[in-house]
Design an enzyme around this catalytic site. Structure first.
Site, mmCIF file in Angstrom:
data_model
loop_
_atom_site.group_PDB
_atom_site.id
_atom_site.type_symbol
_atom_site.label_atom_id
_atom_site.label_comp_id
_atom_site.label_asym_id
_atom_site.label_seq_id
_atom_site.Cartn_x
_atom_site.Cartn_y
_atom_site.Cartn_z
ATOM 1 N N TYR A 85 -60.347 -43.558 -17.191
ATOM 2 C CA TYR A 85 -59.827 -42.911 -18.375
ATOM 3 C C TYR A 85 -58.658 -43.602 -19.330
ATOM 4 C CZ TYR A 85 -58.164 -37.934 -20.150
ATOM 5 O OH TYR A 85 -57.775 -36.832 -20.785
ATOM 6 N N CYS A 86 -59.029 -43.542 -20.572
ATOM 7 C CA CYS A 86 -57.957 -44.016 -21.586
ATOM 8 C C CYS A 86 -58.108 -45.570 -21.283
ATOM 9 C CB CYS A 86 -56.762 -43.274 -21.543
ATOM 10 S SG CYS A 86 -55.776 -43.861 -23.056
ATOM 11 N N VAL A 87 -56.792 -46.096 -21.139
ATOM 12 C CA VAL A 87 -56.714 -47.457 -21.091
ATOM 13 C C VAL A 87 -56.997 -48.046 -19.821
ATOM 14 C CG1 VAL A 87 -54.122 -46.968 -19.879
ATOM 15 C CG2 VAL A 87 -54.743 -49.174 -20.862
ATOM 16 N N GLY B 108 -59.901 -47.090 -18.594
ATOM 17 C CA GLY B 108 -61.345 -47.133 -18.969
ATOM 18 C C GLY B 108 -61.562 -48.506 -19.803
#
Length: 591
Positions: free
Chosen positions: A324-326, A328
């Site tokens: 998720y986000c960073v 990812g």
């Protein structure tokens, strides 16, 4: 003639107060003064006030556009005054389609239009703010990034100067102040001083939530921990589970329980109920001992370590993964490293929630990164880590009208009590970031975009090349995401070379992800054939109402995993890793 109700604030203000009202006001002012004095006394012993950044580019205007904006402003200003003069001081509706005629929820109260004074103020403000923003767009002689910064700064200024933000120019606040004899302002002052003490704007009633009770409450155990993370294994709810387990890597910028809110919103619980063996990485909030951590540590001693531990525990060849986000972004780099080492088979699939690997169009956050900001980050990170409250303030600034001024009006001026909202509680539950990692993340990825350059980044001495990633991938983007814009997320499809499914979800960075099937909210778009750009994808995509989660689980189940009994090592603490403590563990609660 305006109706009596629309004139209530000004009419009431002109009436002579009674003795009782004067006594009440004296008492109110006295208590407000006492709050300020007590707070000043507490501040006298504190020395932790941070410096404030400033953006002051030189202004050079493109002459023709500047002249056109000036002429439009003069014409619209004259038209505004003529409307009020012709109406003899009575409300005059702005022409449909004009700046002053646009809908704006800051001015939703009827008195903003029904009362001549407030209507004039509203329309004048909207006209001037539009003029200032258009004037900013005419600035010439600076590079596009500085022009973006200037517009962002000007947007912040005009949002801050809205008449809705001040007690004497907001009819709701005036009315509330009269009705409560100023009690709303005392309550608001109490809220404001409390926020000043904790150094953070409050968005919700924190007393309504307890991590491990009504947040992060999915049953499970911490089965492994390092100085960097804890590994949580969740209790299965089905008799059989898919053989390949799922590991979720949340961003260490925030607490992991965004994916495990209340049970009816919890992605974790939902995934467990679909017959997956689910593991969650809970990152430790940084302290001074973590000042030298870099990206290599999160990849080698974080993601790869967790993948290997789960494979060993369950005796499986590979895992499904989510970043998720960073996290990812970090998962993408991890996949590239595994591919370079000939170990790509350790990860059977990768899912990316609003993650970026190519930062050419990274949105407002990328626009904010320059040398001056980096110097400020260095100053704020002097202890070896960046206090999470600074990061929270940055994200609030990106949506200042919604996440700052809306709460200033409701909670400081109107004195409203905070409503309980789990997502906003999570948003304010900040984590600290290691100084070296954070600096490198901003420079290497956001500023220099090295991850998108083959060999631009090295992990443990190995050059990273994203085109080597052939792992089947599910890429989710949020249509209204201002942190990881969909155009930026889409670029994963331009670098990875394996099978890939792209899904565009309604809403933004959080609500676009946390959208359980039972909510009946939003929609998502998928395409049955490959597209070469996001624009082409949106043209050919099919819209499906509701949550995209069922689409994702269908994609996972297409891997045709066999099912195995949910016993022995499939139950937390029953395998080679004994339980350390109950989920959600200590790390998520550390500050």
């Amino acid at each position: 003639m305006a109706d009596q109700d629309s004139n209530a604030p000004l009419a009431t203000l002109s009436a002579m107060p009674t003795l009782e009202q004067m006594q009440q006001w004296t008492n109110t002012l006295g208590r407000a003064q006492q709050l300020v004095l007590e707070h000043a006394a507490n501040l006298a012993t504190r020395t932790d006030t941070p410096p404030a950044p400033a953006i002051t580019p030189e202004l050079l205007f493109e002459p023709e556009t500047f002249a056109r904006v000036q002429a439009d402003f003069a014409k619209d200003s004259l038209a505004l005054w003529e409307r009020f003069a012709e109406a003899a001081g009575q409300p005059a509706p702005a022409p449909e389609g004009s700046v002053a005629g646009r809908k704006d929820r800051r001015f939703a109260d009827p008195q903003w239009q029904s009362h001549p004074f407030f209507d004039m103020m509203r329309q004048s403000y909207l006209l001037v703010s539009d003029y200032l923003l258009r004037l900013t767009d005419t600035v010439d002689g600076v590079d596009p990034k500085h022009k973006q910064q200037l517009r962002f700064a000007m947007q912040g200024v005009v949002d801050a100067l809205s008449p809705s933000n001040f007690p004497i120019t907001n009819p709701q606040v005036i009315q509330k102040t009269i009705e409560t004899n100023g009690e709303n302002l005392v309550s608001g002052l109490r809220h404001m001083l409390a926020d000043m003490d904790k150094g953070q704007l409050t968005h919700t009633d924190g007393s309504a939530f307890t991590v491990g009770v009504n947040l992060a409450a999915t049953p499970g155990k911490v089965v492994y921990e390092t100085p960097l993370y804890q590994l949580i294994q969740y209790e299965p709810t089905t008799k059989k589970v898919l053989e390949t387990p799922l590991i979720i890597f949340p961003p260490w910028i925030n607490r992991f329980y965004i994916l495990d809110l209340a049970p009816h919103k919890s992605f974790v619980k939902w995934a467990v109920d679909q017959g997956l063996t689910v593991f969650m990485v809970s990152w430790k909030s940084a302290d001074a001992s973590m000042k030298d951590l870099v990206w290599d540590d999160y990849i080698l001693r974080g993601l790869i370590d967790a993948i290997d531990r789960v494979r060993e525990l369950l005796d499986v060849e590979s895992v499904h993964s989510i970043g998720y986000c960073v996290a990812g972004t970090t998962l993408a780099a991890t996949l590239a490293l595994l591919a370079a080492r000939g170990e790509a088979d350790k990860v059977r699939s990768a899912t990316f929630f609003t993650a970026q690997v190519d930062f050419r169009e990274a949105g407002d956050l990328g626009m904010l990164i320059d040398d001056e900001v980096l110097k400020l980050v260095d100053q704020l990170s002097a202890p070896g880590y960046l206090d999470g409250r600074y990061m929270a303030a940055t994200f609030n600034m990106l949506r200042g009208r919604d996440l700052i001024w809306n709460y200033v009006v409701d909670n400081y001026l109107l004195g409203k009590d905070y409503a309980p909202f789990d997502l906003l509680y999570w948003n304010g539950d900040t984590t600290n970031l290691p100084a070296r990692w954070h600096r490198a993340y901003l420079t290497d990825l956001y500023r220099d975009n090295l991850l998108a350059t083959p060999g631009g980044v090295q992990i443990d001495g190995t050059p990273i090349e994203l085109h080597r990633v052939k792992t089947p991938s599910y890429v989710q983007a949020g249509r209204e995401d201002h942190i990881a814009p969909p155009k930026s997320v889409w670029k994963i499809t331009e670098h990875f070379t394996g099978p890939l499914r792209f899904v565009l979800a309604g809403s933004g960075h959080i609500a676009g992800v946390i959208n359980p099937p039972g909510s009946g909210k939003y929609q998502y778009w998928t395409a049955d054939k490959a597209a070469v750009s996001l624009e082409e994808f949106t043209r050919i995509a099919r819209e499906t109402p509701g949550s995209w989660w069922p689409d994702w689980i269908d994609w996972i189940q297409d891997f045709t995993d066999p099912k195995v009994p949910a016993k022995h090592a499939r139950r937390p603490g029953k395998g080679s890793m004994p339980a350390i403590e109950d989920a959600p563990g200590r790390y998520v609660k550390s500050r």
